[in-house]
Structure formats: structure tokens, C-alpha cells
Scaffold this motif. Structure first.
Motif, PDB file in Angstrom:
ATOM      1  N   LEU A  43     -21.208  19.837  22.240  1.00 38.63           N
ATOM      2  CA  LEU A  43     -22.180  19.108  23.046  1.00 38.63           C
ATOM      3  C   LEU A  43     -21.723  17.679  23.295  1.00 38.63           C
ATOM      4  CD1 LEU A  43     -24.895  18.966  24.484  1.00 38.63           C
ATOM      5  CD2 LEU A  43     -25.956  18.470  22.277  1.00 38.63           C
ATOM      6  N   GLU A  44     -21.129  17.087  22.288  1.00 40.11           N
ATOM      7  CA  GLU A  44     -20.619  15.723  22.434  1.00 40.11           C
ATOM      8  C   GLU A  44     -19.588  15.645  23.567  1.00 40.11           C
ATOM      9  OE1 GLU A  44     -18.373  12.519  19.529  1.00 40.11           O
ATOM     10  OE2 GLU A  44     -19.581  14.107  18.620  1.00 40.11           O
ATOM     11  N   GLN A  45     -18.692  16.619  23.637  1.00 40.45           N
ATOM     12  CA  GLN A  45     -17.683  16.662  24.701  1.00 40.45           C
ATOM     13  C   GLN A  45     -18.324  16.904  26.064  1.00 40.45           C
ATOM     14  OE1 GLN A  45     -14.995  19.715  23.453  1.00 40.45           O
ATOM     15  NE2 GLN A  45     -14.255  18.559  21.696  1.00 40.45           N
ATOM     16  N   LEU A  46     -19.303  17.808  26.105  1.00 40.41           N
ATOM     17  CA  LEU A  46     -19.992  18.098  27.371  1.00 40.41           C
ATOM     18  C   LEU A  46     -20.730  16.869  27.897  1.00 40.41           C
ATOM     19  CD1 LEU A  46     -21.499  21.642  26.818  1.00 40.41           C
ATOM     20  CD2 LEU A  46     -19.699  20.994  28.411  1.00 40.41           C
ATOM     21  N   LEU A  47     -21.417  16.178  27.000  1.00 42.80           N
ATOM     22  CA  LEU A  47     -22.169  14.991  27.415  1.00 42.80           C
ATOM     23  C   LEU A  47     -21.229  13.891  27.906  1.00 42.80           C
ATOM     24  CD1 LEU A  47     -24.981  14.968  24.732  1.00 42.80           C
ATOM     25  CD2 LEU A  47     -25.257  15.355  27.189  1.00 42.80           C
ATOM     26  N   ALA A  48     -20.050  13.805  27.322  1.00 43.66           N
ATOM     27  CA  ALA A  48     -19.060  12.824  27.800  1.00 43.66           C
ATOM     28  C   ALA A  48     -18.633  13.175  29.231  1.00 43.66           C
ATOM     29  CB  ALA A  48     -17.858  12.789  26.872  1.00 43.66           C
ATOM     30  N   THR A  49     -18.435  14.460  29.492  1.00 46.26           N
ATOM     31  CA  THR A  49     -18.073  14.900  30.844  1.00 46.26           C
ATOM     32  C   THR A  49     -19.221  14.632  31.812  1.00 46.26           C
ATOM     33  OG1 THR A  49     -16.650  16.633  29.951  1.00 46.26           O
ATOM     34  CG2 THR A  49     -17.362  16.891  32.234  1.00 46.26           C
ATOM     35  N   LEU A  50     -20.433  14.924  31.402  1.00 52.81           N
ATOM     36  CA  LEU A  50     -21.609  14.689  32.250  1.00 52.81           C
ATOM     37  C   LEU A  50     -21.822  13.190  32.498  1.00 52.81           C
ATOM     38  CD1 LEU A  50     -23.989  17.334  30.647  1.00 52.81           C
ATOM     39  CD2 LEU A  50     -23.002  17.431  32.950  1.00 52.81           C
ATOM     40  N   ARG A  51     -21.485  12.375  31.509  1.00 58.46           N
ATOM     41  CA  ARG A  51     -21.598  10.920  31.676  1.00 58.46           C
ATOM     42  C   ARG A  51     -20.575  10.428  32.697  1.00 58.46           C
ATOM     43  NH1 ARG A  51     -18.859   7.274  29.167  1.00 58.46           N
ATOM     44  NH2 ARG A  51     -18.359   8.577  27.386  1.00 58.46           N
ATOM     45  N   ARG A  52     -19.341  10.922  32.574  1.00 53.30           N
ATOM     46  CA  ARG A  52     -18.301  10.537  33.547  1.00 53.30           C
ATOM     47  C   ARG A  52     -18.661  11.032  34.945  1.00 53.30           C
ATOM     48  NH1 ARG A  52     -15.035  11.906  29.157  1.00 53.30           N
ATOM     49  NH2 ARG A  52     -14.668  14.000  29.991  1.00 53.30           N
ATOM     50  N   GLY A  53     -19.374  12.142  35.028  1.00 55.47           N
ATOM     51  CA  GLY A  53     -19.797  12.689  36.314  1.00 55.47           C
ATOM     52  C   GLY A  53     -21.039  12.028  36.880  1.00 55.47           C
TER      53      GLY A  53
END
Length: 145
Positions: A43-53
């Protein structure tokens, strides 16, 4: 087009954030992970991707966490899919070999299916998912006398 585990977890995490959007308070990773049964590290990795997006933003500190950058009715499933999977998953496969009429027919039908799928993903927002979930939960309630 297939729903990857990565995209499904991202949608579930954003659905959790959308459920708490009106409160205006960020949710911590452990809260989202526990509620949606998503591994913390993933989830931490996904949220980082969603933040960059640009779909979520983070807040540091003891009251920190994640929240949506836009209202739930302004974030479509298409936005999420593009952020997580990238546009190349949505583009038509172009090969270098010469195209026969058989290849052309198959590619035309596949392109039509892809456009239909994209249209549906653009039609539904996080708010729509919240409403569908809530109506499904209300149907599951049993009343006993």
C-alpha cells in the motif's frame, strides 16, 4: 483488459479515502491497510504512485496520512487505471509485421472493445463506487423481529 491486483488495491485504497473525504482528515497507511486488507508495504508503494499521479496527497506529522486531492466525484476509474498501469496499457498494440485482412479485423474489434472499456472507466467515479457499495451493504442488512 484485465483488472490487476495492483489496480484493484489502488481502487480499494482510494475508495477508503473517498469514504472519509467529508471529514477532511487524512488516513494513515495502517488504517487503510487494515480496513481494506491490503499489505502495508504494498500500500505504501501504491500510495506513492498515486501521489506522483496527483490523485492523493500526504501530510506529515503525528496527525499525518493521505487524502484525496480532488472530490470523489471528480476522480474516475479511468484516472486511477492510467495512474497505476500507465497509458501504454490503454493503447492499441501496433506490430511491425504487415497487416493482413484477418489481422485488421481482429485489431478493429479489439480497438472497439478497448474504447468501450475506457468509456465505462471514464463514466464511473469514486463517489459512484461508494454509493454502489453502500446500497449493496444496505441490501445485506437483515432485520429480525
Amino acid at each position: 483488459m484485465e483488472l490487476s491486483c495492483k489496480s484493484e488495491y489502488a481502487i480499494l485504497a482510494l475508495l477508503e479515502l473517498a469514504s472519509h473525504y467529508q471529514k477532511g482528515e487524512p488516513l494513515q497507511i495502517r488504517q487503510i491497510a487494515a480496513q481494506q486488507n491490503i499489505p502495508d508495504r504494498y500500500l505504501e508503494q501504491l500510495l506513492a504512485t498515486l501521489r506522483r499521479g496527483g490523485l492523493v496527497k500526504s501530510q506529515r506529522g503525528s496527525k499525518g496520512g493521505y487524502f484525496l486531492t480532488r472530490e470523489p466525484w471528480k476522480i474516475t476509474l479511468f484516472d486511477i487505471f492510467v495512474c497505476i498501469e500507465g497509458l501504454d496499457k490503454l493503447k492499441n498494440c501496433q506490430e511491425d509485421k504487415p497487416q493482413t485482412s484477418d489481422n485488421a479485423v481482429v485489431k478493429d474489434i479489439w480497438e472497439e472493445a478497448r474504447q468501450a472499456a475506457n468509456s465505462i472507466l471514464q463514466k464511473y467515479t469514486l463517489l459512484d463506487l461508494c454509493e454502489k457499495r453502500d446500497s449493496r451493504n444496505n441490501l445485506d442488512i437483515m432485520y429480525y423481529i
